[in-house]
Enzyme design. Structure first.
Site, PDB file in Angstrom:
ATOM      1  N   LYS A 215     -12.532  -4.671  21.361  1.00  0.00           N
ATOM      2  CA  LYS A 215     -11.310  -4.012  21.985  1.00  0.00           C
ATOM      3  C   LYS A 215     -10.068  -4.211  20.809  1.00  0.00           C
ATOM      4  O   LYS A 215      -9.415  -3.467  20.359  1.00  0.00           O
ATOM      5  CB  LYS A 215     -10.916  -4.504  23.079  1.00  0.00           C
ATOM      6  CG  LYS A 215      -9.463  -3.983  23.572  1.00  0.00           C
ATOM      7  CD  LYS A 215      -9.305  -2.450  23.722  1.00  0.00           C
ATOM      8  CE  LYS A 215      -8.089  -1.728  24.003  1.00  0.00           C
ATOM      9  NZ  LYS A 215      -8.188  -0.594  24.362  1.00  0.00           N
ATOM     10  N   CYS A 269      -0.402  -0.091  22.588  1.00  0.00           N
ATOM     11  CA  CYS A 269      -1.712  -0.611  22.349  1.00  0.00           C
ATOM     12  C   CYS A 269      -1.825  -1.275  20.755  1.00  0.00           C
ATOM     13  O   CYS A 269      -2.104  -2.456  20.518  1.00  0.00           O
ATOM     14  CB  CYS A 269      -2.597   0.300  22.663  1.00  0.00           C
ATOM     15  SG  CYS A 269      -2.516   0.977  24.287  1.00  0.00           S
TER      16      CYS A 269
HETATM   17  N1  SAJ Z   1      -0.175   7.474  14.178  1.00  0.00           N
HETATM   18  C1  SAJ Z   1       0.131   7.551  13.054  1.00  0.00           C
HETATM   19  N2  SAJ Z   1      -0.807   8.328  12.000  1.00  0.00           N
HETATM   20  C2  SAJ Z   1      -1.862   8.379  12.361  1.00  0.00           C
HETATM   21  C3  SAJ Z   1      -2.388   8.203  13.788  1.00  0.00           C
HETATM   22  C4  SAJ Z   1      -1.421   7.625  14.637  1.00  0.00           C
HETATM   23  O1  SAJ Z   1       1.465   7.403  12.698  1.00  0.00           O
HETATM   24  O2  SAJ Z   1      -2.625   8.882  11.737  1.00  0.00           O
HETATM   25  C5  SAJ Z   1       0.825   6.871  15.284  1.00  0.00           C
HETATM   26  C6  SAJ Z   1       0.906   7.789  16.456  1.00  0.00           C
HETATM   27  O3  SAJ Z   1       1.905   8.675  16.160  1.00  0.00           O
HETATM   28  C7  SAJ Z   1       1.546   6.479  17.550  1.00  0.00           C
HETATM   29  C8  SAJ Z   1       0.691   5.590  17.157  1.00  0.00           C
HETATM   30  O4  SAJ Z   1       0.260   5.792  15.837  1.00  0.00           O
HETATM   31  O5  SAJ Z   1       2.919   6.372  17.199  1.00  0.00           O
HETATM   32  C9  SAJ Z   1      -0.593   5.338  17.918  1.00  0.00           C
HETATM   33  O6  SAJ Z   1      -1.419   6.561  18.421  1.00  0.00           O
HETATM   34  P1  SAJ Z   1      -2.848   6.738  18.527  1.00  0.00           P
HETATM   35  O7  SAJ Z   1      -3.018   8.130  18.986  1.00  0.00           O
HETATM   36  O8  SAJ Z   1      -3.546   6.543  17.328  1.00  0.00           O
HETATM   37  O9  SAJ Z   1      -3.304   5.711  19.720  1.00  0.00           O
HETATM   38  P2  SAJ Z   1      -2.816   5.331  21.080  1.00  0.00           P
HETATM   39  O10 SAJ Z   1      -2.011   4.016  21.052  1.00  0.00           O
HETATM   40  O11 SAJ Z   1      -2.412   6.333  21.917  1.00  0.00           O
HETATM   41  O12 SAJ Z   1      -4.076   4.834  21.726  1.00  0.00           O
HETATM   42  C10 SAJ Z   1      -4.837   3.715  21.253  1.00  0.00           C
HETATM   43  C11 SAJ Z   1      -6.354   4.212  20.803  1.00  0.00           C
HETATM   44  N3  SAJ Z   1      -6.980   3.361  19.784  1.00  0.00           N
HETATM   45  C12 SAJ Z   1      -7.703   3.875  18.936  1.00  0.00           C
HETATM   46  O13 SAJ Z   1      -7.658   5.120  18.583  1.00  0.00           O
HETATM   47  C13 SAJ Z   1      -8.478   2.787  17.874  1.00  0.00           C
HETATM   48  C14 SAJ Z   1      -7.105   4.563  22.241  1.00  0.00           C
HETATM   49  O14 SAJ Z   1      -8.568   4.906  21.878  1.00  0.00           O
HETATM   50  C15 SAJ Z   1      -7.136   3.075  22.949  1.00  0.00           C
HETATM   51  O15 SAJ Z   1      -7.731   3.087  24.083  1.00  0.00           O
HETATM   52  C16 SAJ Z   1      -5.448   2.830  23.156  1.00  0.00           C
HETATM   53  O16 SAJ Z   1      -5.006   2.595  21.735  1.00  0.00           O
HETATM   54  C17 SAJ Z   1      -5.693   1.508  23.941  1.00  0.00           C
HETATM   55  O17 SAJ Z   1      -5.354   1.677  25.378  1.00  0.00           O
HETATM   56  O18 SAJ Z   1      -5.614   0.451  23.451  1.00  0.00           O
END
Ligand code: SAJ
Length: 432
Positions: A215, A269
């Site tokens: 995780k 997360c």
């Molecule tokens: N972000 C960027 N650039 C990107 C992708 C995301 O700046 O290319 C930013 C987003 O804007 C946001 C942050 O990263 O601020 C996180 O967003 P996210 O969509 O990547 O992830 P979360 O936090 O919504 O959910 C993550 C997911 N983990 C992964 O993709 C590895 C989800 O599957 C997990 O279940 C969740 O964390 C968790 O509960 O741990």
């Protein structure tokens, strides 16, 4: 009626993961008791309502509460399966705090009986499930606990992290693969039987410590990759390059897939979990630590570059687009967009207009700043400077004709057709 009968499953913690999980398990036909320390949350759910926003969750909870498959309480009750989905925050020094997990395990221990299964889902540092095992063994010396007894154990203990994406939780709870780590292989098999009731994705068994690390690794992987994109964006600013163009071109390579830069990384997360790995192996995690620092540091870079643009154009009103931590959700937790907007509101007060279709009012952080919440149309009319901070679909859909004559600092790359802004050099000097 459920109220008169013992629940099959007890879900500890009714937050962003616990409530959807409890509702999905209830929909599979199990009688579920959701337990939370907050009596307001308990009352809300027992009315068939919800306290968090998540696509389709309201209808699902209302349905399972009406059918008496789900109810909530502040007190744990005997059940066959216990799922722990409580928060694991970290302290100022980034040390993980597993006290909520241990408190949940303590209350479960009081009602455990032979045949029960205890599953930790909370994102946890490696070794947490072993701590739960030790705690239960200490509190219930009458039970044969796996990993402690040499005989066939009376109960099973496992770790099974969720990996659902906010905004798609109900879909991903069912369709994502799961890693199920048992204290022993027998524990993993018992937990597997439980997840097979409602998960359509593949359920893969392993040991508890590997599942815990898996995780953390998933979120650290994403953090490191976003940090690469964010670092590139800072370098591109210094060199006067359009980072979005560079990434678009580089991603045409068959083995390159650079993620998107932004104002930083938010949510509860990805900005948290990598620290659990760093804390567990501080001398061997320079890359993971640096990625965290790069992503956190991006907020300051965005504030500096936005400030340069604003100060070079003192007569213009500034529209900040978005406060959420990512696109198309109303979750402002640990949001880099909100951090940037708060800092700019404090500096430029009444010149700031904030557009956030997912907010009914500005969060408390903006109190007394003079910044105003407004709608897209008013911002397009009043603002000479636009700074998109979140890639909401509503912002992406603004046509070039309505923003062609604006000065734009596009922190999310949502408007690739926007003409290059004249102020570029002033803000770049500050960034370098
Ligand atoms: N972000 C960027 N650039 C990107 C992708 C995301 O700046 O290319 C930013 C987003 O804007 C946001 C942050 O990263 O601020 C996180 O967003 P996210 O969509 O990547 O992830 P979360 O936090 O919504 O959910 C993550 C997911 N983990 C992964 O993709 C590895 C989800 O599957 C997990 O279940 C969740 O964390 C968790 O509960 O741990």
């Amino acid at each position: 009626m459920l109220v008169d009968r013992k629940p099959d499953v007890c879900v500890m913690g009714l937050g962003y993961i616990g409530l959807p999980t409890a509702a999905v398990i209830a929909r599979s036909g199990c009688r579920v008791l959701g337990v939370d320390v907050n009596s307001n949350i308990v009352d809300t759910i027992n009315r068939g309502e919800i306290h968090i926003e998540e696509v389709d969750l309201d209808g699902l909870v209302q349905g399972v509460v009406q059918r008496k498959l789900l109810r909530a309480s502040t007190m744990v009750e005997p059940a066959d399966v216990f799922v722990i989905a409580v928060p694991t925050p970290f302290g100022d020094d980034h040390a993980p705090d597993i006290s909520f997990v241990l408190a949940a395990a303590t209350s479960i221990a009081a009602v455990l009986k032979t045949g029960d299964t205890v599953i930790v889902e909370s994102t946890s540092p490696v070794g947490t499930t072993d701590r739960v095992q030790d705690l239960i063994a200490k509190l219930r010396p009458d039970l044969k606990v796996p990993g402690v007894t040499a005989d066939t154990p009376d109960i099973a203990i496992a770790y099974c992290p969720e990996r659902v994406l906010p905004g798609k939780i109900l879909e991903e709870l069912i369709s994502n693969d799961r890693s199920i780590g048992g204290i022993t292989p027998r524990c993993a098999r018992k937990a597997l039987t439980f997840y097979k009731r409602f998960v359509r994705g593949e359920c893969v068994t392993t040991d508890a410590r590997s599942a815990e690390m898996t995780k953390l690794v998933e979120n650290a992987f994403r953090d490191v990759n976003i940090a690469f994109a964010n670092e590139l964006s800072i370098v591109a600013d210094q060199m006067g390059l359009d980072v979005w163009e560079v990434i678009r071109l580089a991603n045409r390579h068959p083995r390159v897939n650079i993620l998107q830069p932004g104002p930083g990384v938010g949510g509860h997360c990805i900005a948290v979990d990598p620290w659990f790995i760093v804390h567990g192996a501080p001398d061997h995690t320079p890359l993971i630590r640096t990625a965290r620092e790069v992503n956190d540091g991006k907020v300051g870079h965005v504030i500096a570059r936005a400030s340069a643009l604003i100060e070079a154009n003192p007569a213009k009103t500034i529209g900040l687009l978005g406060l959420a931590f990512k696109a198309n959700i109303d979750d402002f937790r640990e949001s880099p967009a909100k951090k940037v907007a708060t800092a700019l509101a404090q500096k430029y007060g009444s010149c700031i207009r904030i557009v956030e279709p997912y907010a009914a009012a500005l969060p408390v952080e903006f109190e007394g700043s003079g910044a105003q919440l407004t709608d897209i149309d008013s911002a397009l009319q009043d603002c000479g400077i636009l700074i998109p901070l979140v890639d909401h679909d509503a912002f992406k859909a603004i046509p070039l004709a309505e923003r062609r004559d604006k000065l734009v600092y596009d922190t999310r790359g949502i408007w690739p057709d926007q003409p290059v802004m004249a102020i570029e050099t002033a803000s770049l000097r500050l960034a370098s």
